[in-house]
Structure formats: structure tokens, C-alpha cells
Design an enzyme around this catalytic site. Structure first.
Site, PDB file in Angstrom:
ATOM      1  N   GLU A   1       9.637   4.683  11.058  1.00  0.00           N
ATOM      2  CA  GLU A   1       9.629   5.941  10.304  1.00  0.00           C
ATOM      3  C   GLU A   1      10.768   5.966   9.270  1.00  0.00           C
ATOM      4  O   GLU A   1      10.580   6.407   8.136  1.00  0.00           O
ATOM      5  CB  GLU A   1       9.717   7.124  11.281  1.00  0.00           C
ATOM      6  CG  GLU A   1       9.898   8.496  10.661  1.00  0.00           C
ATOM      7  CD  GLU A   1       8.802   8.899   9.685  1.00  0.00           C
ATOM      8  OE1 GLU A   1       7.760   8.227   9.591  1.00  0.00           O
ATOM      9  OE2 GLU A   1       9.008   9.899   8.972  1.00  0.00           O
TER      10      GLU A   1
ATOM     11  N   TRP B   1      -5.973  13.203  -8.568  1.00  0.00           N
ATOM     12  CA  TRP B   1      -5.369  11.977  -8.040  1.00  0.00           C
ATOM     13  C   TRP B   1      -6.484  10.948  -8.111  1.00  0.00           C
ATOM     14  O   TRP B   1      -7.473  11.044  -7.385  1.00  0.00           O
ATOM     15  CB  TRP B   1      -4.901  12.216  -6.602  1.00  0.00           C
ATOM     16  CG  TRP B   1      -4.020  11.139  -6.054  1.00  0.00           C
ATOM     17  CD1 TRP B   1      -2.664  11.035  -6.215  1.00  0.00           C
ATOM     18  CD2 TRP B   1      -4.413  10.046  -5.225  1.00  0.00           C
ATOM     19  NE1 TRP B   1      -2.209   9.930  -5.535  1.00  0.00           N
ATOM     20  CE2 TRP B   1      -3.253   9.299  -4.921  1.00  0.00           C
ATOM     21  CE3 TRP B   1      -5.634   9.598  -4.713  1.00  0.00           C
ATOM     22  CZ2 TRP B   1      -3.277   8.160  -4.133  1.00  0.00           C
ATOM     23  CZ3 TRP B   1      -5.651   8.456  -3.931  1.00  0.00           C
ATOM     24  CH2 TRP B   1      -4.478   7.755  -3.651  1.00  0.00           C
TER      25      TRP B   1
ATOM     26  N   GLU C   1       9.101   5.392   0.654  1.00  0.00           N
ATOM     27  CA  GLU C   1       8.337   6.463   0.013  1.00  0.00           C
ATOM     28  C   GLU C   1       9.122   7.131  -1.117  1.00  0.00           C
ATOM     29  O   GLU C   1       8.591   7.362  -2.186  1.00  0.00           O
ATOM     30  CB  GLU C   1       8.001   7.571   1.042  1.00  0.00           C
ATOM     31  CG  GLU C   1       6.788   7.322   1.884  1.00  0.00           C
ATOM     32  CD  GLU C   1       6.523   8.486   2.839  1.00  0.00           C
ATOM     33  OE1 GLU C   1       5.374   8.925   2.900  1.00  0.00           O
ATOM     34  OE2 GLU C   1       7.446   8.955   3.537  1.00  0.00           O
TER      35      GLU C   1
ATOM     36  N   CYS D   1      -6.050  15.686  -4.925  1.00  0.00           N
ATOM     37  CA  CYS D   1      -6.451  16.603  -5.985  1.00  0.00           C
ATOM     38  C   CYS D   1      -6.290  18.060  -5.555  1.00  0.00           C
ATOM     39  O   CYS D   1      -6.417  18.393  -4.382  1.00  0.00           O
ATOM     40  CB  CYS D   1      -7.901  16.377  -6.356  1.00  0.00           C
ATOM     41  SG  CYS D   1      -8.288  14.676  -6.719  1.00  0.00           S
TER      42      CYS D   1
ATOM     43  N   LYS E   1      10.179   6.312   5.247  1.00  0.00           N
ATOM     44  CA  LYS E   1      10.783   7.394   4.455  1.00  0.00           C
ATOM     45  C   LYS E   1      11.507   6.828   3.250  1.00  0.00           C
ATOM     46  O   LYS E   1      11.384   7.306   2.144  1.00  0.00           O
ATOM     47  CB  LYS E   1      11.745   8.157   5.364  1.00  0.00           C
ATOM     48  CG  LYS E   1      11.871   9.624   5.237  1.00  0.00           C
ATOM     49  CD  LYS E   1      10.694  10.496   5.479  1.00  0.00           C
ATOM     50  CE  LYS E   1       9.480   9.895   6.022  1.00  0.00           C
ATOM     51  NZ  LYS E   1       8.301  10.656   6.196  1.00  0.00           N
TER      52      LYS E   1
ATOM     53  N   LYS F   1       0.201  14.057  -0.661  1.00  0.00           N
ATOM     54  CA  LYS F   1       0.609  14.703   0.584  1.00  0.00           C
ATOM     55  C   LYS F   1      -0.506  14.642   1.618  1.00  0.00           C
ATOM     56  O   LYS F   1      -0.267  14.435   2.796  1.00  0.00           O
ATOM     57  CB  LYS F   1       0.988  16.156   0.283  1.00  0.00           C
ATOM     58  CG  LYS F   1       1.403  16.970   1.486  1.00  0.00           C
ATOM     59  CD  LYS F   1       2.800  16.612   1.919  1.00  0.00           C
ATOM     60  CE  LYS F   1       3.246  17.314   3.176  1.00  0.00           C
ATOM     61  NZ  LYS F   1       4.256  16.523   3.882  1.00  0.00           N
TER      62      LYS F   1
ATOM     63  N   ARG G   1       0.889  17.947  -3.543  1.00  0.00           N
ATOM     64  CA  ARG G   1      -0.151  17.129  -2.918  1.00  0.00           C
ATOM     65  C   ARG G   1      -0.279  15.761  -3.598  1.00  0.00           C
ATOM     66  O   ARG G   1      -0.906  14.859  -3.040  1.00  0.00           O
ATOM     67  CB  ARG G   1      -1.495  17.865  -2.987  1.00  0.00           C
ATOM     68  CG  ARG G   1      -1.496  19.183  -2.223  1.00  0.00           C
ATOM     69  CD  ARG G   1      -2.793  19.911  -2.418  1.00  0.00           C
ATOM     70  NE  ARG G   1      -3.874  19.249  -1.713  1.00  0.00           N
ATOM     71  CZ  ARG G   1      -4.322  19.607  -0.514  1.00  0.00           C
ATOM     72  NH1 ARG G   1      -3.779  20.623   0.103  1.00  0.00           N
ATOM     73  NH2 ARG G   1      -5.307  18.966   0.059  1.00  0.00           N
TER      74      ARG G   1
ATOM     75  N   ASN H   1     -12.963  17.672  -5.761  1.00  0.00           N
ATOM     76  CA  ASN H   1     -12.086  16.895  -4.865  1.00  0.00           C
ATOM     77  C   ASN H   1     -12.985  16.075  -3.956  1.00  0.00           C
ATOM     78  O   ASN H   1     -13.981  16.604  -3.450  1.00  0.00           O
ATOM     79  CB  ASN H   1     -11.246  17.810  -3.969  1.00  0.00           C
ATOM     80  CG  ASN H   1     -10.117  18.483  -4.720  1.00  0.00           C
ATOM     81  OD1 ASN H   1      -9.979  18.301  -5.930  1.00  0.00           O
ATOM     82  ND2 ASN H   1      -9.337  19.257  -4.004  1.00  0.00           N
ATOM     83  N   GLY H   2     -12.615  14.838  -3.704  1.00  0.00           N
ATOM     84  CA  GLY H   2     -13.405  14.020  -2.779  1.00  0.00           C
ATOM     85  C   GLY H   2     -14.079  12.873  -3.496  1.00  0.00           C
ATOM     86  O   GLY H   2     -13.715  12.515  -4.619  1.00  0.00           O
TER      87      GLY H   2
ATOM     88  N   HIS I   1      12.196 -13.651  15.226  1.00  0.00           N
ATOM     89  CA  HIS I   1      10.896 -14.330  15.109  1.00  0.00           C
ATOM     90  C   HIS I   1      10.386 -14.338  13.672  1.00  0.00           C
ATOM     91  O   HIS I   1       9.193 -14.356  13.430  1.00  0.00           O
ATOM     92  CB  HIS I   1       9.886 -13.677  16.057  1.00  0.00           C
ATOM     93  CG  HIS I   1      10.282 -13.782  17.488  1.00  0.00           C
ATOM     94  ND1 HIS I   1      10.267 -14.971  18.188  1.00  0.00           N
ATOM     95  CD2 HIS I   1      10.777 -12.855  18.358  1.00  0.00           C
ATOM     96  CE1 HIS I   1      10.708 -14.764  19.420  1.00  0.00           C
ATOM     97  NE2 HIS I   1      11.029 -13.494  19.549  1.00  0.00           N
TER      98      HIS I   1
HETATM   99  C1  G6P Z   1       0.219  10.775   3.562  1.00  0.00           C
HETATM  100  C2  G6P Z   1       1.600  11.356   3.438  1.00  0.00           C
HETATM  101  C3  G6P Z   1       2.411  11.017   4.694  1.00  0.00           C
HETATM  102  C4  G6P Z   1       1.676  11.487   5.933  1.00  0.00           C
HETATM  103  C5  G6P Z   1       0.260  10.912   6.005  1.00  0.00           C
HETATM  104  C6  G6P Z   1      -0.563  11.542   7.108  1.00  0.00           C
HETATM  105  O1  G6P Z   1       0.257   9.400   3.485  1.00  0.00           O
HETATM  106  O2  G6P Z   1       2.251  10.855   2.292  1.00  0.00           O
HETATM  107  O3  G6P Z   1       3.670  11.658   4.626  1.00  0.00           O
HETATM  108  O4  G6P Z   1       2.397  11.104   7.066  1.00  0.00           O
HETATM  109  O5  G6P Z   1      -0.430  11.179   4.777  1.00  0.00           O
HETATM  110  O6  G6P Z   1      -0.798  12.880   6.783  1.00  0.00           O
HETATM  111  P1  G6P Z   1      -1.212  13.980   7.818  1.00  0.00           P
HETATM  112  O7  G6P Z   1      -1.411  15.228   7.002  1.00  0.00           O
HETATM  113  O8  G6P Z   1      -2.489  13.523   8.465  1.00  0.00           O
HETATM  114  O9  G6P Z   1      -0.108  14.102   8.797  1.00  0.00           O
END
Ligand code: G6P
Length: 603
Positions: free
Chosen positions: A476, A74, A483, A2, A480, A598, A27, A98-99, A499
């Protein structure tokens, strides 16, 4: 997650609020709303979906109000719909939140039994109702905010506006809040993110937990006052100039922030190396020499967790420091075995990820020293840790993290070299310089990666494989791709393929095989196993290996020479660009992928 933007001042609040909210779109959110004061009354406009829907609503009447609060939500408590969108308001007050209010359902039942009526399913509305109730008995908004805030549990940030005045209020606990002031223009801003205030408020203040901020505009000045919950004046806030560059707010000539951020990497690596090895960071990194902890508990989420897996290899190889790298949401509930001479290391771009923060708190409570590898100076993680290693990545707007990963890994390497007393050796700086040049060349070669993306983007699924240091890169790369391209992708240790996952291989399944000079022959055997089952192979590996070319459908050749320790970063950049181009071909919302946020400020 949010986003909050509040404004009080002489101009129409709609413009800075909507501009601020649009900057916070990165975000992640699923509805947006605004409360304005129109004809002396609090009027709320809110709409499910993108901010453009709210813009459409505003365009119908073009309202003008010198005070207002806006929000991008959100969803956590309650479905995504107009009723649950923020702000929540009544005759007297409007709030954005927020929260999570953890005791919301109990409080709501009590309030309903007293006859209070709720219009939404949100926990946030509980705070509005508490505030309204307490204002009747306390006779003052400040007192009512303090009482309502004392009644709720959990981590939250609120901004409040009222019918009675044009003042704005804020209060928070373990959630980000920034207050901005423009003395020349007589304006006050409250937001969940300093990025929303760039270009509006040159001076910003970060109130600490349980401090109430109040913004007031008079004929002659703008001011922000801070109060403790007992309403005595508070000095628990930190002031500074807003250091975020206005350039960060635009994509420049790039089509997406993600692409801009991928291209920023070569310069950022060199900047970090220069700062840590030759500049002000030197004392921090050199100061590590001889202070190795007996054990590092590394915790993080998402991409930052993958960075932790790479960093573990540095600490174990060069410093013989034992490490456990764990997903923060697991570590915090596992009752881990923590000892006082060990160190908790937390990796986070935002410094606001709820699970990572909880792990820091846990380690701190158990008496461990806590370190962060963090991008956001002044974030909660930064403030809570004993020592911070800033990754200097600048604002990262793309939800899918790219440059932060690179800078996190590099920071871990610099720490490792610091512990080893090798930071000043020519080799360290030289390797980063070589890395920067190679990554710049990959960025220039986007056409080749685009052509590969064209051959792959319609395939059913992707298995990324790697051995040793390339295993975290496989994880990773897969993250990506899923996502931003919304395709099924998994990362596997190449040796683990047989396996189980090898059962998935057919001619519609792509194996993105990562190979380095280390364990090359072993990794090549794994590629052959996939080939034997008619899988489509895109290999990324060292140049000049005819056997790799023979077995693969496509190969992206890289020069690993001069990169004994940091080639993982180079390989990962190829994957960043591959995901980007696959997502582009699929037409997804690359910078704001569906369902993602984010900065995940709730657990
Ligand atoms: C979210 C984002 C990711 C990020 C993760 C950790 O899931 O979409 O891209 O890696 O949070 O975020 P941080 O701010 O703690 O690195």
C-alpha cells in the site's frame, strides 16, 4: 472516471453544471464539455484537458441557457482530443455517456453502411446516432431512447437533451446515475454522482437499471418521471434526501483533500467504533457470532485489495476462517472454485468498481452469499450484496485512497471480533481509541515526516518491505507513492528481497523498511542485507531499538504498545504522509494524479 451533470430549470445552467463538474474532477478525466441551447439550437463547447480550458471557452461568450448537459471524459474508446470529448450532438439531440458500449464497432459499421456519418472515434456517438435514427421512425424521444438502449450492450449511463423541448432524459445499466430535484427553485439535475448535487438538489432519486428518467420544468413546478423501457410508468427507483454534507465539498484549511482526509482519520475511527460497538451497528456486528462461513473469497482492486490482505489475517487468526484474497480483475476470469456455503466479500470505497462488481455477480450466480465492505451507501455494490458493512469514511475526494483504507481495515477487524463474539470486550474499543490517539499524534508530527521526505524525494526508486501483517502495508505504501509522486516504488515481503529485488539496491535506491514487534529480528536481518549493499534505509519501527537505529539512515519510531492487532493502520498513516510530502516536493497534482481515476467504472 467520467462525470455527468445535467440541468434544466429557470437559471443559467452553466453555473450549476460547471460547479458540479468541478466537484467530479476528483474522479479523473482528460477532457470536458457542455451542450447548451442557444437561440433554439443545441450548441456544444468542448475542450481537451482540464476543466479550466472549458471555462476559458465559456468566458469568451458567457452563454446563457436554461437547459444543459456537461461531462468530464476519461478516455476509453478514442484518443484524448476535442472531437472525442463529450457531449456528442447533432441538430436534434446531444448526449453524454459514462461506460462502454461493447457492440459499438459492429453497430457503427451498420450505421455507416446506412449512410450515417460519425464525427468522433467514440462508442458514445453510436448511441447518439441510434437515438436520432429511431426518433425518425418512432416519432418520440422516449421510444427512441428505449430502442437505442435496447440495441446496445455493456454497462453505460446516458443523459440526453433535445432541441425540441427543455426536458432532460437519463437511462443507465450498471453505471451510477442520480436524479435530483429542487422543488422550491423548480430545478431538475441528473448526475453520475450525488456529490455534484450537494447544495443544489435536496431530494435525490436513484433509478434502477433500464429505467428512463425524464425531467420537466413547467411554469409552476419541476418534476421527474420514471418509465420502464416499454414506456409504462416505473416505480423502480429509490428516493432519499441527499445526505452528503456541504463540508465535504471544500478542503477547509488544508492545501489538499488528501491531507484533509489523512487528518480526518482519528475522528473517523472513533466514530466507526462507537457506531459498531455502542451504537446502531451493534446488532449487525454482534449478529455475526457463530455464523462463520467456511471460506471467504475476498476480492477488490488497488488500495481496497491491500485492505483485504490485512483483513485476511484477522479472519484466519481470530476466526480460523480460510480466506483467499484476490485482485478482482483476475478472480473474475479465473473460473474460481466456488461453493455455496462460502461467502464472497467485496471491498470497495466507491462501490462502483467494474471488476469488483463483476466478482460479486459471479459469486451471486454461483449461489454464494455476498457481503460488501463499502463506503458508498446506495452504490451498485451496496445494492447487489446480501449484507453490507459500511465503513463510514465520508466522501473521499483525493484519488489516492487514505481514510477509506483505514476504515476498511477497521471494519474487517470489527467483523472478525463480531464473529469471535468479542466485540463488546473492553479491549476492542480501547485498542481503537489508542490507535486514534497515536494516529492523531503522527498527523501532528508532520514536520518530522516532511524533513524525511526532503532527504528522499530525489532518489531513483523505493522498495517498501515488510513481513507478516506489514507486507500488505508495504504494498500500500508503494502504491500511494507511485500514484501521487510518479516515482518507481515496489512493495515486497522482506524475506523475498534476496530472491531478486536485492539486485536493484545501490546508494540511489531507498528501502523503506517496516518493522513491528512481531518478527522484529527477522525483519532487522533483511534491513542489514540492504545496508550491506549500500542502500539508503528509512525504517519505521518500534521505539527503543538501538540496533535498528545503528543500521538505518533514518528511523521513525512508533509506540506499538497497546496495539496488538491494529498497528498496521498506524504504520500506514506514516506512509500516507510520507507520500504526500514527497509528492508536494515534486509538485505533482496530488488530489488528481495524472492518468488515474477515483472510481474505475470500466474493466
Ligand atoms: C482506483 C483508485 C484507487 C482505488 C481503486 C479501487 O484505482 O485510484 O485508489 O483503491 O480504484 O476503488 P474502490 O472504489 O473499489 O475502492
Amino acid at each position: 472516471m467520467c462525470g455527468i451533470v445535467g440541468y434544466t430549470g429557470p437559471r443559467n445552467s452553466v453555473q450549476p453544471i460547471i460547479e458540479g463538474l468541478s466537484r467530479l474532477e476528483y474522479r479523473g478525466y482528460d477532457s470536458a464539455g457542455i451542450c447548451l441551447k442557444l437561440g433554439g439550437k443545441l450548441e456544444i463547447l468542448k475542450k481537451e484537458g482540464k476543466l479550466d480550458n472549458l471555462r476559458g471557452l465559456l468566458a469568451q461568450t458567457n452563454p446563457t441557457s436554461q437547459v444543459g448537459i456537461g461531462h468530464t471524459r476519461w478516455a476509453t474508446h478514442g484518443a484524448v482530443n476535442n472531437d472525442n470529448a463529450h457531449p456528442h450532438g447533432n441538430e436534434e439531440y446531444a448526449v453524454v455517456h459514462n461506460g462502454i458500449i461493447e457492440n459499438a464497432s459492429v453497430l457503427k459499421k451498420e450505421l455507416q453502411a446506412e449512410g450515417w456519418v460519425f464525427k468522433s472515434q467514440t462508442d458514445s456517438e453510436v448511441f447518439l446516432v441510434l437515438l436520432t435514427k429511431f426518433a425518425k421512425t418512432e416519432g418520440s424521444t422516449l421510444k427512441a431512447i428505449a430502442r437505442a438502449f435496447n440495441t446496445i450492450h455493456g454497462n453505460s449511463a446516458f443523459v440526453i437533451m433535445e432541441k425540441a423541448t427543455d426536458q432532460l432524459y437519463c437511462v443507465k445499466r450498471s453505471a451510477p446515475m442520480v436524479c435530483g430535484i429542487n422543488l422550491t427553485n423548480r430545478e431538475v439535475f441528473f448526475s453520475s454522482d450525488p456529490f455534484a448535487l450537494v447544495g443544489f438538489a435536496p431530494d435525490i432519486f436513484f433509478p434502477q437499471d433500464s429505467v428512463i428518467g425524464r425531467g420537466t420544468i413547467t411554469e409552476t413546478k419541476a418534476q421527474i418521471e420514471f418509465f420502464e423501457l416499454d414506456l409504462t410508468p416505473s416505480t423502480r427507483f429509490r428516493g432519499q434526501a441527499n445526505a452528503i454534507s456541504i463540508d465535504a465539498t471544500t478542503k477547509g484549511h488544508y492545501e489538499h483533500f488528501m491531507l484533509k482526509e489523512i487528518h480526518e482519520q482519528p475522528a473517523l475511527m472513533e466514530k466507526l467504533a462507537a457506531w459498531a460497538i455502542k451504537g446502531q451497528g451493534q446488532s449487525v456486528y454482534n449478529g455475526l457470532k457463530g455464523k462463520e462461513p467456511s471460506f471467504f473469497h475476498i476480492t477488490a482492486c488497488g488500495t481496497a485489495w491491500h485492505a483485504g490482505l490485512v483483513i485476511k489475517n484477522f479472519f484466519e487468526k481470530f476466526n480460523r476462517i480460510r480466506c483467499n484474497v484476490e485482485i478482482a480483475s483476475e478472480f473474475r476470469y479465473r473460473e474460481p472454485n466456488l461453493k455455496k456455503d462460502e461467502v464472497g466479500l467485496f471491498i470497495s470505497q466507491s462501490g462502483e468498481t467494474a471488476d469488483t462488481l463483476a466478482c460479486q455477480e459471479l459469486c451471486h450466480e454461483k449461489g454464494l452469499k455476498t457481503f460488501s465492505v463499502v463506503n458508498t451507501e446506495g452504490s451498485t455494490l451496496f445494492r447487489q450484496c446480501d449484507e453490507n458493512f459500511l465503513i463510514h469514511a465520508g466522501m473521499e475526494i483525493g484519488v489516492a485512497s487514505t481514510k477509506a483504507f483505514t476504515q476498511q481495515v477497521l471494519t474487517g477487524y470489527l467483523m472478525s471480533m463480531g464473529y469471535a463474539g468479542k466485540l463488546m470486550s473492553v479491549d476492542v474499543y480501547q485498542e481503537i481509541k489508542v490507535l486514534s490517539d497515536r494516529v492523531a499524534a503522527i498527523c501532528e508530527d508532520a514536520q518530522t515526516i516532511k524533513a524525511i521526505a526532503e532527504k528522499l524525494y530525489q532518489k531513483k526508486g523505493f522498495i517498501f518491505t515488510g513481513r507478516g501483517v506489514y507486507f500488505p502495508i508495504a504494498l500500500e505504501g508503494a502504491l500511494k507513492l507511485k500514484e501521487i509522486a510518479y516515482v518507481h516504488a515496489e512493495g515486497y515481503a522482506a524475506g523475498e528481497l534476496k530472491h531478486g529485488p536485492i539486485a536493484l539496491i545501490d546508494d540511489n535506491m531507498v528501502n523503506i523498511a517496516l518493522l513491528g514487534p512481531e518478527l522484529f529480528d527477522k525483519a532487522l536481518s533483511n534491513v542489514e542485507e540492504v545496508k550491506a549493499r549500500r542502500g539508503l534505509i528509512f525504517a519505521i519501527g518500534p521505539k527503543g531499538h538501538s540496533e535498528l537505529k545503528a543500521v538505518s539512515d533514518m528511523v521513525y519510531e512508533l509506540d506499538f504498545n497497546g496495539l496488538p492487532n491494529l498497528a498496521t493502520i498506524m504504520v500506514n498513516v506514516v506512509l500516507q504522509l510520507l507520500s504526500y510530502h514527497i509528492a508536494l516536493l515534486k509538485g505533482t497534482d496530488i488530489d488528481k494524479p495524472r492518468n488515474l481515476a477515483k472510481s474505475v467504472t470500466v474493466e
